[in-house]
Write an enzyme that holds these catalytic residues in place. Structure first.
Site, PDB file in Angstrom:
ATOM      1  CB  CYS A  11      -2.427  -0.095   0.855  1.00 11.09           C
ATOM      2  SG  CYS A  11      -3.177   1.283   1.759  1.00 11.09           S
ATOM      3  CE  LYS A  54       2.295   1.266   4.811  1.00  5.92           C
ATOM      4  NZ  LYS A  54       0.989   0.634   4.977  1.00  5.92           N
TER       5      LYS A  54
HETATM    6  N1  LIG Z   1      -7.431   1.506   3.978  1.00  3.34           N
HETATM    7  C1  LIG Z   1      -6.374   0.927   4.013  1.00  3.34           C
HETATM    8  O1  LIG Z   1      -6.594  -0.414   3.915  1.00  3.34           O
HETATM    9  C2  LIG Z   1      -4.818   1.496   4.516  1.00  3.34           C
HETATM   10  C3  LIG Z   1      -4.525   0.597   5.493  1.00  3.34           C
HETATM   11  C4  LIG Z   1      -2.742   1.144   5.803  1.00  3.34           C
HETATM   12  C5  LIG Z   1      -2.810   2.265   4.919  1.00  3.34           C
HETATM   13  N2  LIG Z   1      -3.139   3.217   4.954  1.00  3.34           N
HETATM   14  C6  LIG Z   1      -3.330   4.601   4.751  1.00  3.34           C
HETATM   15  O2  LIG Z   1      -4.036   5.631   5.617  1.00  3.34           O
HETATM   16  C7  LIG Z   1      -3.917   6.602   4.838  1.00  3.34           C
HETATM   17  C8  LIG Z   1      -6.197   6.899   5.528  1.00  3.34           C
HETATM   18  O3  LIG Z   1      -6.231   5.747   4.292  1.00  3.34           O
HETATM   19  P1  LIG Z   1      -7.941   5.375   4.787  1.00  3.34           P
HETATM   20  O4  LIG Z   1      -8.075   4.181   3.729  1.00  3.34           O
HETATM   21  O5  LIG Z   1      -8.305   5.511   6.166  1.00  3.34           O
HETATM   22  O6  LIG Z   1      -8.457   6.929   3.269  1.00  3.34           O
HETATM   23  P2  LIG Z   1     -10.701   7.323   3.887  1.00  3.34           P
HETATM   24  O7  LIG Z   1     -10.790   8.575   2.574  1.00  3.34           O
HETATM   25  O8  LIG Z   1     -11.128   5.981   3.711  1.00  3.34           O
HETATM   26  O9  LIG Z   1     -10.724   8.566   4.668  1.00  3.34           O
HETATM   27  C9  LIG Z   1     -10.154   9.179   4.468  1.00  3.34           C
HETATM   28  C10 LIG Z   1     -11.153  10.090   5.075  1.00  3.34           C
HETATM   29  O10 LIG Z   1     -10.257  12.386   5.434  1.00  3.34           O
HETATM   30  C11 LIG Z   1     -10.659  12.832   5.401  1.00  3.34           C
HETATM   31  N3  LIG Z   1     -10.126  13.811   4.834  1.00  3.34           N
HETATM   32  C12 LIG Z   1      -9.068  13.923   4.137  1.00  3.34           C
HETATM   33  N4  LIG Z   1      -8.767  15.215   4.088  1.00  3.34           N
HETATM   34  C13 LIG Z   1      -8.912  16.167   5.302  1.00  3.34           C
HETATM   35  C14 LIG Z   1      -9.071  17.229   5.675  1.00  3.34           C
HETATM   36  N5  LIG Z   1      -7.762  18.333   5.746  1.00  3.34           N
HETATM   37  N6  LIG Z   1      -9.351  17.582   6.949  1.00  3.34           N
HETATM   38  C15 LIG Z   1     -10.382  16.127   8.137  1.00  3.34           C
HETATM   39  N7  LIG Z   1     -10.476  15.161   6.884  1.00  3.34           N
HETATM   40  C16 LIG Z   1      -9.997  14.744   6.097  1.00  3.34           C
HETATM   41  C17 LIG Z   1     -11.824  12.136   4.756  1.00  3.34           C
HETATM   42  O11 LIG Z   1     -13.478  13.158   4.600  1.00  3.34           O
HETATM   43  C18 LIG Z   1     -12.156  10.979   3.891  1.00  3.34           C
HETATM   44  O12 LIG Z   1     -13.199  10.519   5.904  1.00  3.34           O
HETATM   45  C19 LIG Z   1      -3.803   7.027   3.621  1.00  3.34           C
HETATM   46  O13 LIG Z   1      -2.519   7.305   3.433  1.00  3.34           O
HETATM   47  C20 LIG Z   1      -3.380   5.295   3.426  1.00  3.34           C
HETATM   48  O14 LIG Z   1      -2.846   5.489   1.693  1.00  3.34           O
HETATM   49  C21 LIG Z   1      -4.647   3.446   4.281  1.00  3.34           C
END
Ligand SMILES: NC(=O)c1ccc[n+]([C@@H]2O[C@H](COP(=O)([O-])OP(=O)(O)OC[C@H]3O[C@@H](n4cnc5c(N)ncnc54)[C@H](O)[C@@H]3O)[C@@H](O)[C@H]2O)c1
Length: 396
Positions: free
Chosen positions: A249, A195
Protein backbone atom coordinates in the site's frame (compact mmCIF):
# COMPACT_ATOMS: atom_id res chain seq x y z
CA UNK A 1 -24.70 -14.95 -2.78
CA UNK A 2 -21.51 -12.89 -2.81
CA UNK A 3 -18.61 -13.99 -4.98
CA UNK A 4 -15.33 -12.60 -3.59
CA UNK A 5 -12.71 -12.45 -6.34
CA UNK A 6 -9.06 -12.60 -5.23
CA UNK A 7 -8.37 -14.43 -1.97
CA UNK A 8 -5.15 -12.76 -0.81
CA UNK A 9 -4.42 -10.68 2.26
CA UNK A 10 -7.60 -8.64 1.78
CA UNK A 11 -10.03 -10.89 -0.08
CA UNK A 12 -9.72 -13.93 2.18
CA UNK A 13 -10.43 -12.20 5.53
CA UNK A 14 -13.28 -10.24 3.91
CA UNK A 15 -14.84 -13.41 2.50
CA UNK A 16 -14.46 -15.20 5.86
CA UNK A 17 -15.88 -12.27 7.77
CA UNK A 18 -18.96 -12.04 5.53
CA UNK A 19 -19.54 -15.81 5.68
CA UNK A 20 -19.19 -16.00 9.43
CA UNK A 21 -21.80 -13.22 9.73
CA UNK A 22 -24.45 -15.10 7.81
CA UNK A 23 -23.76 -14.07 4.21
CA UNK A 24 -23.60 -16.85 1.62
CA UNK A 25 -20.11 -16.57 0.12
CA UNK A 26 -18.04 -18.24 -2.57
CA UNK A 27 -14.40 -17.19 -2.71
CA UNK A 28 -12.74 -17.35 -6.12
CA UNK A 29 -9.07 -17.11 -7.02
CA UNK A 30 -7.26 -18.03 -10.20
CA UNK A 31 -4.38 -19.44 -8.19
CA UNK A 32 -5.32 -23.14 -8.22
CA UNK A 33 -2.86 -24.10 -5.49
CA UNK A 34 -4.25 -21.41 -3.17
CA UNK A 35 -7.83 -22.58 -3.80
CA UNK A 36 -6.85 -26.20 -3.16
CA UNK A 37 -5.19 -25.22 0.13
CA UNK A 38 -8.33 -23.41 1.25
CA UNK A 39 -10.54 -26.28 0.11
CA UNK A 40 -8.36 -28.60 2.18
CA UNK A 41 -9.25 -26.50 5.24
CA UNK A 42 -5.95 -24.65 5.60
CA UNK A 43 -5.35 -20.90 5.73
CA UNK A 44 -2.81 -19.40 3.33
CA UNK A 45 -1.07 -16.80 5.48
CA UNK A 46 -0.67 -16.12 9.15
CA UNK A 47 -2.70 -13.44 10.87
CA UNK A 48 -3.92 -13.23 14.46
CA UNK A 49 -7.38 -14.82 14.75
CA UNK A 50 -7.53 -15.99 11.12
CA UNK A 51 -7.68 -19.72 11.94
CA UNK A 52 -10.68 -19.29 14.23
CA UNK A 53 -12.47 -17.05 11.70
CA UNK A 54 -11.73 -19.60 8.98
CA UNK A 55 -13.27 -22.38 11.08
CA UNK A 56 -16.37 -20.31 11.73
CA UNK A 57 -16.74 -19.42 8.03
CA UNK A 58 -16.39 -23.09 7.04
CA UNK A 59 -19.07 -23.99 9.52
CA UNK A 60 -21.27 -21.29 7.98
CA UNK A 61 -20.80 -22.90 4.56
CA UNK A 62 -18.23 -20.77 2.71
CA UNK A 63 -16.95 -22.41 -0.47
CA UNK A 64 -13.78 -21.83 -2.48
CA UNK A 65 -13.50 -22.22 -6.21
CA UNK A 66 -11.30 -21.42 -9.18
CA UNK A 67 -14.45 -20.50 -11.13
CA UNK A 68 -16.28 -17.19 -11.22
CA UNK A 69 -19.85 -17.70 -9.97
CA UNK A 70 -23.01 -16.55 -11.64
CA UNK A 71 -24.51 -14.27 -9.00
CA UNK A 72 -25.62 -10.70 -8.31
CA UNK A 73 -22.90 -9.34 -5.99
CA UNK A 74 -19.13 -9.45 -6.53
CA UNK A 75 -16.33 -8.09 -4.36
CA UNK A 76 -13.05 -7.74 -6.21
CA UNK A 77 -9.78 -7.66 -4.23
CA UNK A 78 -7.06 -8.34 -6.77
CA UNK A 79 -3.64 -6.63 -6.82
CA UNK A 80 -3.19 -3.06 -8.12
CA UNK A 81 0.51 -2.48 -8.72
CA UNK A 82 2.01 0.60 -10.36
CA UNK A 83 4.12 0.87 -13.46
CA UNK A 84 7.70 1.53 -12.29
CA UNK A 85 8.42 3.90 -15.20
CA UNK A 86 5.23 5.92 -15.59
CA UNK A 87 4.26 5.59 -11.88
CA UNK A 88 0.65 5.17 -13.05
CA UNK A 89 -1.60 2.41 -11.74
CA UNK A 90 -1.43 -0.87 -13.64
CA UNK A 91 -5.10 -1.90 -13.68
CA UNK A 92 -4.58 -5.17 -15.58
CA UNK A 93 -5.72 -7.45 -12.71
CA UNK A 94 -8.88 -5.41 -12.10
CA UNK A 95 -9.67 -5.35 -15.81
CA UNK A 96 -9.18 -9.12 -16.14
CA UNK A 97 -11.39 -9.79 -13.11
CA UNK A 98 -14.20 -7.49 -14.28
CA UNK A 99 -14.15 -9.02 -17.77
CA UNK A 100 -14.62 -12.47 -16.25
CA UNK A 101 -17.37 -11.26 -13.96
CA UNK A 102 -19.22 -9.72 -16.91
CA UNK A 103 -19.13 -13.04 -18.72
CA UNK A 104 -21.09 -14.78 -15.94
CA UNK A 105 -22.92 -12.19 -13.83
CA UNK A 106 -26.66 -11.66 -13.60
CA UNK A 107 -28.33 -8.59 -15.10
CA UNK A 108 -28.27 -5.72 -12.55
CA UNK A 109 -25.38 -7.31 -10.66
CA UNK A 110 -23.38 -5.13 -8.25
CA UNK A 111 -19.61 -5.18 -8.84
CA UNK A 112 -17.73 -3.84 -5.82
CA UNK A 113 -14.07 -3.05 -6.44
CA UNK A 114 -12.24 -3.22 -3.11
CA UNK A 115 -8.78 -3.02 -4.63
CA UNK A 116 -7.12 0.36 -4.17
CA UNK A 117 -7.30 2.31 -7.42
CA UNK A 118 -6.18 5.76 -8.53
CA UNK A 119 -8.86 8.47 -8.92
CA UNK A 120 -10.61 8.01 -12.25
CA UNK A 121 -9.67 4.33 -12.70
CA UNK A 122 -13.28 3.18 -12.51
CA UNK A 123 -14.30 5.69 -15.18
CA UNK A 124 -11.31 5.14 -17.45
CA UNK A 125 -10.80 1.39 -17.25
CA UNK A 126 -13.77 -0.35 -15.61
CA UNK A 127 -16.85 1.51 -16.85
CA UNK A 128 -16.03 1.10 -20.56
CA UNK A 129 -15.88 -2.69 -20.06
CA UNK A 130 -19.46 -2.72 -18.80
CA UNK A 131 -21.07 -1.16 -21.85
CA UNK A 132 -23.77 -3.47 -23.16
CA UNK A 133 -24.51 -5.10 -19.81
CA UNK A 134 -26.53 -3.49 -17.03
CA UNK A 135 -24.42 -3.68 -13.87
CA UNK A 136 -23.87 -1.34 -10.93
CA UNK A 137 -20.33 -0.23 -10.13
CA UNK A 138 -19.17 0.44 -6.59
CA UNK A 139 -15.76 1.22 -5.13
CA UNK A 140 -15.33 0.18 -1.49
CA UNK A 141 -11.64 0.55 -0.65
CA UNK A 142 -10.16 -1.37 2.27
CA UNK A 143 -8.23 0.25 5.14
CA UNK A 144 -7.17 -2.68 7.31
CA UNK A 145 -3.58 -3.19 8.45
CA UNK A 146 -1.92 -6.62 8.42
CA UNK A 147 -1.22 -7.72 11.97
CA UNK A 148 -4.52 -6.30 13.23
CA UNK A 149 -6.76 -7.14 10.27
CA UNK A 150 -9.65 -8.85 11.93
CA UNK A 151 -10.12 -6.22 14.61
CA UNK A 152 -9.90 -3.46 12.02
CA UNK A 153 -12.32 -5.19 9.63
CA UNK A 154 -14.89 -5.02 12.37
CA UNK A 155 -14.09 -1.63 13.85
CA UNK A 156 -12.70 0.65 11.12
CA UNK A 157 -14.97 3.09 9.39
CA UNK A 158 -15.39 2.52 5.64
CA UNK A 159 -16.11 4.46 2.47
CA UNK A 160 -18.50 3.23 -0.20
CA UNK A 161 -18.46 5.03 -3.54
CA UNK A 162 -21.42 4.32 -5.81
CA UNK A 163 -23.08 5.89 -8.86
CA UNK A 164 -26.49 5.18 -7.42
CA UNK A 165 -26.98 6.08 -3.71
CA UNK A 166 -29.50 3.24 -3.37
CA UNK A 167 -26.93 0.72 -4.52
CA UNK A 168 -24.45 2.38 -2.17
CA UNK A 169 -26.94 1.83 0.65
CA UNK A 170 -27.39 -1.82 -0.34
CA UNK A 171 -23.61 -2.38 -0.24
CA UNK A 172 -23.41 -0.51 3.06
CA UNK A 173 -25.92 -3.00 4.50
CA UNK A 174 -23.80 -5.89 3.24
CA UNK A 175 -20.66 -4.55 4.97
CA UNK A 176 -22.72 -3.72 8.06
CA UNK A 177 -23.17 -7.46 8.57
CA UNK A 178 -19.74 -7.40 10.24
CA UNK A 179 -18.54 -3.76 10.30
CA UNK A 180 -19.37 -1.78 13.43
CA UNK A 181 -17.58 1.37 12.20
CA UNK A 182 -19.25 4.29 10.45
CA UNK A 183 -19.85 3.64 6.75
CA UNK A 184 -19.88 6.73 4.54
CA UNK A 185 -21.65 6.50 1.18
CA UNK A 186 -20.30 8.84 -1.47
CA UNK A 187 -19.53 8.89 -5.19
CA UNK A 188 -16.96 6.62 -6.82
CA UNK A 189 -14.25 9.19 -7.59
CA UNK A 190 -14.37 10.59 -4.05
CA UNK A 191 -13.95 7.06 -2.67
CA UNK A 192 -11.01 6.47 -5.02
CA UNK A 193 -9.33 9.75 -4.06
CA UNK A 194 -9.83 9.37 -0.29
CA UNK A 195 -8.22 5.94 -0.18
CA UNK A 196 -5.12 7.00 -2.10
CA UNK A 197 -4.84 10.22 -0.09
CA UNK A 198 -4.98 8.30 3.20
CA UNK A 199 -1.96 6.24 2.21
CA UNK A 200 -0.22 9.29 0.76
CA UNK A 201 -0.67 11.12 4.05
CA UNK A 202 1.08 8.23 5.79
CA UNK A 203 3.90 8.16 3.23
CA UNK A 204 4.58 11.90 3.46
CA UNK A 205 4.62 11.87 7.26
CA UNK A 206 6.93 8.85 7.35
CA UNK A 207 9.23 10.62 4.89
CA UNK A 208 9.36 13.67 7.18
CA UNK A 209 10.48 11.46 10.09
CA UNK A 210 13.01 9.72 7.84
CA UNK A 211 14.46 13.04 6.70
CA UNK A 212 14.82 14.10 10.33
CA UNK A 213 16.69 10.86 11.06
CA UNK A 214 19.23 11.68 8.35
CA UNK A 215 19.54 15.29 9.47
CA UNK A 216 20.02 14.35 13.13
CA UNK A 217 22.54 11.65 12.23
CA UNK A 218 24.54 14.21 10.24
CA UNK A 219 24.48 16.53 13.23
CA UNK A 220 25.33 13.69 15.69
CA UNK A 221 22.02 14.12 17.52
CA UNK A 222 19.47 11.64 18.85
CA UNK A 223 16.44 11.80 16.57
CA UNK A 224 14.23 9.82 18.97
CA UNK A 225 14.83 12.31 21.76
CA UNK A 226 14.25 15.24 19.42
CA UNK A 227 10.95 13.74 18.22
CA UNK A 228 9.91 12.90 21.78
CA UNK A 229 10.40 16.51 22.86
CA UNK A 230 8.80 17.97 19.71
CA UNK A 231 5.76 15.74 20.19
CA UNK A 232 5.17 17.37 23.59
CA UNK A 233 3.97 20.38 21.58
CA UNK A 234 0.16 20.10 21.54
CA UNK A 235 -0.08 20.37 17.75
CA UNK A 236 2.96 18.28 16.70
CA UNK A 237 2.85 14.52 16.14
CA UNK A 238 5.94 13.32 14.31
CA UNK A 239 6.07 9.63 13.37
CA UNK A 240 9.08 7.39 13.95
CA UNK A 241 11.77 7.00 11.30
CA UNK A 242 12.50 3.52 9.97
CA UNK A 243 14.62 1.53 7.52
CA UNK A 244 12.15 2.03 4.66
CA UNK A 245 8.54 1.42 3.77
CA UNK A 246 7.15 -1.89 2.55
CA UNK A 247 3.87 -3.69 1.89
CA UNK A 248 1.40 -3.43 -0.96
CA UNK A 249 0.00 0.00 0.00
CA UNK A 250 2.17 2.88 1.27
CA UNK A 251 5.13 2.35 -1.11
CA UNK A 252 2.73 1.91 -4.04
CA UNK A 253 -0.49 3.94 -3.90
CA UNK A 254 1.00 7.48 -3.61
CA UNK A 255 2.84 6.85 -6.89
CA UNK A 256 -0.59 6.65 -8.59
CA UNK A 257 -1.05 10.37 -7.87
CA UNK A 258 2.46 11.23 -9.05
CA UNK A 259 1.88 9.25 -12.25
CA UNK A 260 -1.45 10.90 -13.03
CA UNK A 261 -0.78 14.42 -11.73
CA UNK A 262 3.00 14.95 -11.93
CA UNK A 263 2.82 18.74 -12.01
CA UNK A 264 0.66 18.85 -8.86
CA UNK A 265 2.54 16.37 -6.69
CA UNK A 266 6.20 17.46 -6.16
CA UNK A 267 5.94 16.97 -2.39
CA UNK A 268 4.52 13.46 -2.75
CA UNK A 269 7.14 12.48 -5.33
CA UNK A 270 9.96 13.71 -3.09
CA UNK A 271 8.49 11.95 -0.03
CA UNK A 272 8.30 8.66 -1.93
CA UNK A 273 11.93 9.02 -3.03
CA UNK A 274 13.04 9.79 0.54
CA UNK A 275 11.33 6.61 1.78
CA UNK A 276 12.75 4.54 -1.07
CA UNK A 277 16.27 5.73 -0.23
CA UNK A 278 16.11 4.66 3.43
CA UNK A 279 17.49 1.13 2.78
CA UNK A 280 20.53 2.83 1.18
CA UNK A 281 20.96 5.04 4.23
CA UNK A 282 20.77 1.93 6.44
CA UNK A 283 23.36 0.23 4.25
CA UNK A 284 25.75 3.16 4.59
CA UNK A 285 25.24 3.12 8.38
CA UNK A 286 25.96 -0.62 8.45
CA UNK A 287 29.22 -0.02 6.55
CA UNK A 288 30.30 2.69 9.03
CA UNK A 289 29.50 0.48 12.03
CA UNK A 290 31.42 -2.40 10.42
CA UNK A 291 34.40 -0.12 9.89
CA UNK A 292 34.25 1.16 13.46
CA UNK A 293 34.44 -2.43 14.74
CA UNK A 294 36.93 -3.76 12.20
CA UNK A 295 34.38 -6.06 10.56
CA UNK A 296 35.06 -6.57 6.87
CA UNK A 297 33.14 -9.79 6.22
CA UNK A 298 29.46 -9.12 5.38
CA UNK A 299 28.53 -12.70 6.30
CA UNK A 300 29.24 -11.68 9.92
CA UNK A 301 26.47 -9.08 9.65
CA UNK A 302 23.00 -10.45 10.28
CA UNK A 303 19.83 -8.77 9.07
CA UNK A 304 17.02 -9.67 11.45
CA UNK A 305 13.61 -9.50 9.71
CA UNK A 306 12.66 -9.97 6.08
CA UNK A 307 8.99 -9.05 6.24
CA UNK A 308 7.77 -5.51 5.64
CA UNK A 309 6.45 -5.09 9.17
CA UNK A 310 6.37 -6.80 12.54
CA UNK A 311 4.55 -10.06 13.20
CA UNK A 312 3.32 -10.67 9.63
CA UNK A 313 4.66 -13.01 6.93
CA UNK A 314 4.20 -10.54 4.04
CA UNK A 315 7.53 -9.65 2.39
CA UNK A 316 6.24 -7.47 -0.45
CA UNK A 317 8.45 -4.40 -1.01
CA UNK A 318 10.14 -5.09 2.33
CA UNK A 319 13.00 -2.71 3.27
CA UNK A 320 15.29 -5.71 3.89
CA UNK A 321 14.64 -7.09 0.41
CA UNK A 322 15.15 -3.61 -1.07
CA UNK A 323 18.48 -3.37 0.77
CA UNK A 324 19.59 -6.83 -0.38
CA UNK A 325 18.56 -6.11 -3.96
CA UNK A 326 20.47 -2.86 -4.18
CA UNK A 327 23.48 -3.97 -2.08
CA UNK A 328 23.89 -7.69 -2.81
CA UNK A 329 26.44 -8.50 -0.08
CA UNK A 330 26.50 -11.93 1.57
CA UNK A 331 24.60 -10.78 4.68
CA UNK A 332 23.24 -13.46 6.99
CA UNK A 333 19.45 -13.10 7.24
CA UNK A 334 16.80 -14.46 9.57
CA UNK A 335 13.08 -13.98 10.05
CA UNK A 336 11.06 -15.88 12.66
CA UNK A 337 7.82 -15.41 10.69
CA UNK A 338 9.03 -17.18 7.54
CA UNK A 339 9.14 -20.91 7.01
CA UNK A 340 10.30 -20.81 3.41
CA UNK A 341 13.66 -19.59 2.17
CA UNK A 342 13.44 -16.44 0.07
CA UNK A 343 16.94 -14.96 0.38
CA UNK A 344 20.54 -16.16 0.10
CA UNK A 345 22.21 -17.02 3.41
CA UNK A 346 18.83 -17.21 5.16
CA UNK A 347 18.94 -19.04 8.48
CA UNK A 348 16.02 -21.02 9.81
CA UNK A 349 17.44 -21.24 13.30
CA UNK A 350 17.92 -18.10 15.38
CA UNK A 351 20.66 -19.59 17.58
CA UNK A 352 22.78 -20.47 14.55
CA UNK A 353 22.11 -17.04 13.03
CA UNK A 354 23.26 -15.34 16.22
CA UNK A 355 26.27 -17.61 16.60
CA UNK A 356 27.54 -16.75 13.12
CA UNK A 357 27.11 -12.97 13.29
CA UNK A 358 28.99 -10.18 15.08
CA UNK A 359 26.70 -7.33 14.13
CA UNK A 360 22.92 -7.78 14.16
CA UNK A 361 20.80 -5.23 12.31
CA UNK A 362 17.21 -5.23 13.54
CA UNK A 363 15.15 -4.41 10.44
CA UNK A 364 11.77 -5.58 11.80
CA UNK A 365 10.46 -5.39 15.39
CA UNK A 366 8.91 -8.87 15.56
CA UNK A 367 7.55 -9.76 19.03
CA UNK A 368 9.96 -12.72 18.87
CA UNK A 369 12.78 -10.26 19.73
CA UNK A 370 11.47 -9.90 23.27
CA UNK A 371 12.16 -13.55 24.00
CA UNK A 372 15.71 -13.49 22.59
CA UNK A 373 17.03 -10.08 23.60
CA UNK A 374 18.94 -11.59 26.53
CA UNK A 375 20.85 -13.86 24.13
CA UNK A 376 21.77 -10.83 21.99
CA UNK A 377 23.48 -8.91 24.82
CA UNK A 378 27.04 -9.69 23.63
CA UNK A 379 26.41 -8.64 20.02
CA UNK A 380 26.92 -5.31 18.36
CA UNK A 381 23.38 -4.25 17.50
CA UNK A 382 22.05 -1.68 15.06
CA UNK A 383 18.40 -1.35 16.01
CA UNK A 384 16.61 0.51 13.19
CA UNK A 385 13.23 0.00 14.89
CA UNK A 386 13.82 0.96 18.52
CA UNK A 387 12.76 -2.60 19.36
CA UNK A 388 15.34 -3.46 22.02
CA UNK A 389 14.51 -1.17 24.90
CA UNK A 390 17.15 -0.55 27.55
CA UNK A 391 19.95 -2.13 25.52
CA UNK A 392 23.04 -0.34 24.29
CA UNK A 393 22.47 -0.31 20.53
CA UNK A 394 23.16 1.85 17.51
CA UNK A 395 19.99 3.69 16.54
CA UNK A 396 18.77 5.09 13.27
N1 LIG B 1 -2.46 -5.96 1.86
C1 LIG B 1 -2.88 -4.87 2.46
O1 LIG B 1 -2.45 -4.54 3.54
C2 LIG B 1 -3.94 -3.99 1.81
C3 LIG B 1 -4.63 -3.06 2.61
C4 LIG B 1 -5.61 -2.28 2.03
C5 LIG B 1 -5.88 -2.39 0.68
N2 LIG B 1 -5.19 -3.29 -0.08
C6 LIG B 1 -5.51 -3.40 -1.50
O2 LIG B 1 -6.26 -4.59 -1.69
C7 LIG B 1 -5.97 -5.15 -2.99
C8 LIG B 1 -5.55 -6.59 -2.83
O3 LIG B 1 -4.35 -6.63 -2.09
P1 LIG B 1 -3.85 -7.97 -1.40
O4 LIG B 1 -2.77 -7.56 -0.47
O5 LIG B 1 -4.98 -8.77 -0.87
O6 LIG B 1 -3.23 -8.72 -2.68
P2 LIG B 1 -2.78 -10.27 -2.75
O7 LIG B 1 -1.74 -10.33 -3.79
O8 LIG B 1 -2.48 -10.77 -1.38
O9 LIG B 1 -4.08 -11.02 -3.25
C9 LIG B 1 -4.64 -10.87 -4.51
C10 LIG B 1 -5.22 -12.22 -4.96
O10 LIG B 1 -5.92 -11.99 -6.18
C11 LIG B 1 -5.73 -13.13 -7.02
N3 LIG B 1 -6.03 -12.70 -8.39
C12 LIG B 1 -5.37 -11.79 -9.16
N4 LIG B 1 -6.01 -11.62 -10.32
C13 LIG B 1 -7.12 -12.42 -10.29
C14 LIG B 1 -8.18 -12.65 -11.19
N5 LIG B 1 -8.27 -11.99 -12.36
N6 LIG B 1 -9.13 -13.53 -10.83
C15 LIG B 1 -9.07 -14.19 -9.66
N7 LIG B 1 -8.09 -14.00 -8.76
C16 LIG B 1 -7.13 -13.12 -9.06
C17 LIG B 1 -4.28 -13.52 -6.77
O11 LIG B 1 -4.05 -14.87 -7.12
C18 LIG B 1 -4.17 -13.27 -5.25
O12 LIG B 1 -4.45 -14.42 -4.49
C19 LIG B 1 -4.91 -4.24 -3.59
O13 LIG B 1 -5.52 -3.30 -4.42
C20 LIG B 1 -4.32 -3.56 -2.39
O14 LIG B 1 -3.76 -2.28 -2.71
C21 LIG B 1 -4.25 -4.10 0.46
Amino acid sequence: MVNVIGLGYIGLPTALMLASHGVQVVGTDYNTKLVQTLQAGQTTFSEAGLEALFASALEAGIRFSGEYQSTDVYIVSVPTPYDRDSKKIDPCYVIAAVKQILSVCAEDAVIVIESTVSPGTMDRFVRPLCQGKKVHLVHAPERIIPGNMLYELEHNSRTIGADDPQVGQQVKELYSSFCKGEIVVTDIKTAEMTKVIENTYRAVNIAFANELAKLCHYEGMNVDEIIRICNMHPRVNILSPGPGVGGHCIPVDPWFLVGDYPEHTPLIAKAMTINEEMPDFIYSRICSIMEEHGISDFSKVGLYGLTYKEDVDDVRESPTLQLLQRHPMPFAVYDPMLTETIADNQYTDFTNFLQDTHLVVVMVAHSHLRSVSEAMKDKIIFDTRRALKGMDTYRI
